[in-house]
Write an enzyme that holds these catalytic residues in place. Structure first.
Site, PDB file in Angstrom:
ATOM      1  N   TYR A  54       3.086  -9.606   2.518  1.00 58.98           N
ATOM      2  CA  TYR A  54       2.107  -9.751   3.747  1.00 58.98           C
ATOM      3  C   TYR A  54       3.218  -9.592   4.833  1.00 58.98           C
ATOM      4  O   TYR A  54       3.726 -10.509   5.224  1.00 58.98           O
ATOM      5  CB  TYR A  54       1.141 -10.500   3.704  1.00 58.98           C
ATOM      6  CG  TYR A  54      -0.005 -10.309   2.593  1.00 58.98           C
ATOM      7  CD1 TYR A  54      -0.074  -9.376   1.778  1.00 58.98           C
ATOM      8  CD2 TYR A  54      -1.108 -11.476   2.396  1.00 58.98           C
ATOM      9  CE1 TYR A  54      -0.743  -9.362   0.823  1.00 58.98           C
ATOM     10  CE2 TYR A  54      -1.895 -11.432   1.603  1.00 58.98           C
ATOM     11  CZ  TYR A  54      -1.774 -10.325   0.601  1.00 58.98           C
ATOM     12  OH  TYR A  54      -2.737 -10.396  -0.569  1.00 58.98           O
ATOM     13  N   GLN A 177      -7.112 -12.394  -9.340  1.00 62.79           N
ATOM     14  CA  GLN A 177      -7.569 -12.050  -8.170  1.00 62.79           C
ATOM     15  C   GLN A 177      -7.522 -10.496  -7.910  1.00 62.79           C
ATOM     16  O   GLN A 177      -6.924  -9.677  -8.023  1.00 62.79           O
ATOM     17  CB  GLN A 177      -6.593 -12.296  -6.921  1.00 62.79           C
ATOM     18  CG  GLN A 177      -7.102 -11.926  -5.566  1.00 62.79           C
ATOM     19  CD  GLN A 177      -6.183 -12.636  -4.134  1.00 62.79           C
ATOM     20  OE1 GLN A 177      -5.849 -11.853  -3.384  1.00 62.79           O
ATOM     21  NE2 GLN A 177      -5.667 -13.885  -4.530  1.00 62.79           N
ATOM     22  N   TRP A 205     -10.660 -10.300  -3.509  1.00 58.19           N
ATOM     23  CA  TRP A 205     -10.607  -9.693  -2.363  1.00 58.19           C
ATOM     24  C   TRP A 205     -11.318  -8.436  -1.889  1.00 58.19           C
ATOM     25  O   TRP A 205     -11.831  -7.653  -2.862  1.00 58.19           O
ATOM     26  CB  TRP A 205      -8.879  -9.345  -2.206  1.00 58.19           C
ATOM     27  CG  TRP A 205      -8.504  -8.189  -3.317  1.00 58.19           C
ATOM     28  CD1 TRP A 205      -7.981  -8.584  -4.540  1.00 58.19           C
ATOM     29  CD2 TRP A 205      -8.066  -6.879  -2.879  1.00 58.19           C
ATOM     30  NE1 TRP A 205      -7.637  -7.414  -4.936  1.00 58.19           N
ATOM     31  CE2 TRP A 205      -7.586  -6.304  -4.058  1.00 58.19           C
ATOM     32  CE3 TRP A 205      -8.566  -6.098  -1.687  1.00 58.19           C
ATOM     33  CZ2 TRP A 205      -7.108  -4.865  -4.025  1.00 58.19           C
ATOM     34  CZ3 TRP A 205      -8.048  -4.758  -1.728  1.00 58.19           C
ATOM     35  CH2 TRP A 205      -7.636  -4.167  -2.988  1.00 58.19           C
ATOM     36  N   GLN A 291     -15.383 -14.075  13.923  1.00 56.11           N
ATOM     37  CA  GLN A 291     -15.768 -13.247  12.894  1.00 56.11           C
ATOM     38  C   GLN A 291     -15.631 -14.615  11.483  1.00 56.11           C
ATOM     39  O   GLN A 291     -16.424 -14.254  10.717  1.00 56.11           O
ATOM     40  CB  GLN A 291     -14.637 -12.452  12.643  1.00 56.11           C
ATOM     41  CG  GLN A 291     -14.907 -11.316  13.243  1.00 56.11           C
ATOM     42  CD  GLN A 291     -13.550 -10.106  13.082  1.00 56.11           C
ATOM     43  OE1 GLN A 291     -12.547 -10.519  12.717  1.00 56.11           O
ATOM     44  NE2 GLN A 291     -14.112  -8.946  13.261  1.00 56.11           N
TER      45      GLN A 291
END
Length: 334
Positions: A54, A177, A205, A291
């Site tokens: 990432y 995942q 996810w 959020q």
């Protein structure tokens, strides 16, 4: 915030996990990222997910810095290995012993930690013998650099083979995942039944289908400025498959259901994912601290059977169920 066990293990994790794909080190500034992490902690989230790839390692660095000073024993930190991190040489990708060993050392250095709670194979590597991969993971666990091992986007057959080898090597795969949402259900037919059999939980996810299930994208209208659909750094590509007008029209039919339950559409989407008992946690990201607080309110929400059925009816043929869509690249990218 409620907790669930991760697979057939004794590890408890928060049923909502803060993830930093597409945000930390990329979409938002580091100070905002740190505020989002603090908001997650304040909301009761103790489980955090990242990956070495990432933002080319920057996401791990930002997360490690943001968590510095927290009691390590009170956190569950997940990261992953497979995709390349610069400079993308021939051994800088995949699940070879070399890449796994170098990958865990790099992740721990960037996270500023001695160990991670869960180390995940970010995809299945068709070019490395699975025996080599599993033995390398076993050695990572024995070295104390990871407490548990998981995988990501593995098929039912891959999970079965991997778990058999893991048991021989003295550990167990505890998690998978995958992408999973009310719009993307490809794991339900094969992966979930196999996982139940093997003692593997789903760490899912994109429970909001890249934000589409939040209801902010309207059919026939341009995407809001600053949204993922306008992000040219990567978000735009990941969300494109959900942006058809027919899909967006069907998603808007969920709004009355959310209103009846006193939920925002984003909270409804997360609660829907958590209704699957094989799901241990839903990954949520954030570009603003508020959020995080909003998403956490989905924890503990139980959607009645009638509303679950109405969600199915509303989304109809827009739902993707093909188990063949669960797959890893046939060859490495470098």
């Amino acid at each position: 915030m409620e907790y669930r066990y991760l697979g057939r293990s004794g590890l408890k994790i928060t049923e909502i996990t803060y993830g930093n794909w597409l945000t930390h080190g990329s979409q938002i500034e580091n100070d905002v990222a740190a505020s989002c992490v603090q908001a997650a902690l304040d909301a009761g989230i103790s489980t955090f997910d990242t990956a070495d790839a990432y933002a080319n390692g920057a996401a791990e660095e930002v997360l490690g810095t943001a968590l510095k000073g927290q009691r390590r024993e009170s956190l569950e930190v997940f990261t992953k290995v497979y995709w390349p991190v610069w400079p993308k040489g021939p051994n800088d990708t995949g699940l070879s012993r070399k890449h796994i060993m170098e990958g865990i050392n790099g992740s721990l250095r960037r996270l500023q930690m001695d160990y991670v709670d869960l180390y995940q194979a970010h995809r299945y590597d068709h070019e490395t013998p699975l025996e080599e991969t599993i033995q390398a993971f076993a050695d990572v666990v024995r070295a104390g650099k990871a407490l548990y091992i998981g995988v990501s986007e593995w098929s039912a057959q891959q999970l079965r083979h991997g778990q058999a080898l893991a048991k021989e090597a003295g550990f167990a795969i505890v998690s998978n995942q995958p992408q999973y949402s009310a719009l993307w259900r490809v794991i339900e037919a094969e992966v979930v039944p196999a996982s139940k059999e093997l003692g593997i939980s789903q760490v899912v996810w994109s429970p909001m289908a890249q934000g589409v299930l939040s209801g902010k994208y309207l059919p026939g209208q341009p995407a809001p400025e600053g949204s993922r659909a306008t992000d040219e750094k990567g978000g735009q590509n990941t969300i494109s498959g959900f942006m058809a007008d027919d899909v967006l029209t069907r998603v808007q039919k969920l709004r009355p259901i959310a209103d009846e339950l006193g939920l925002k559409m984003s909270q409804l989407a997360i609660a829907w994912v958590l209704a699957n008992p094989n799901v241990a946690t839903a990954l949520v990201g954030a570009s603003r601290p508020e959020q995080v607080a909003e998403n956490v309110r989905a924890s503990g929400v139980k959607i009645p059977a009638e509303q679950m059925s109405r969600i199915d009816d509303a989304l109809g043929t827009s739902v993707e169920r093909d188990p063949a869509k669960t797959q890893s690249p046939g060859t490495r990218v470098a």
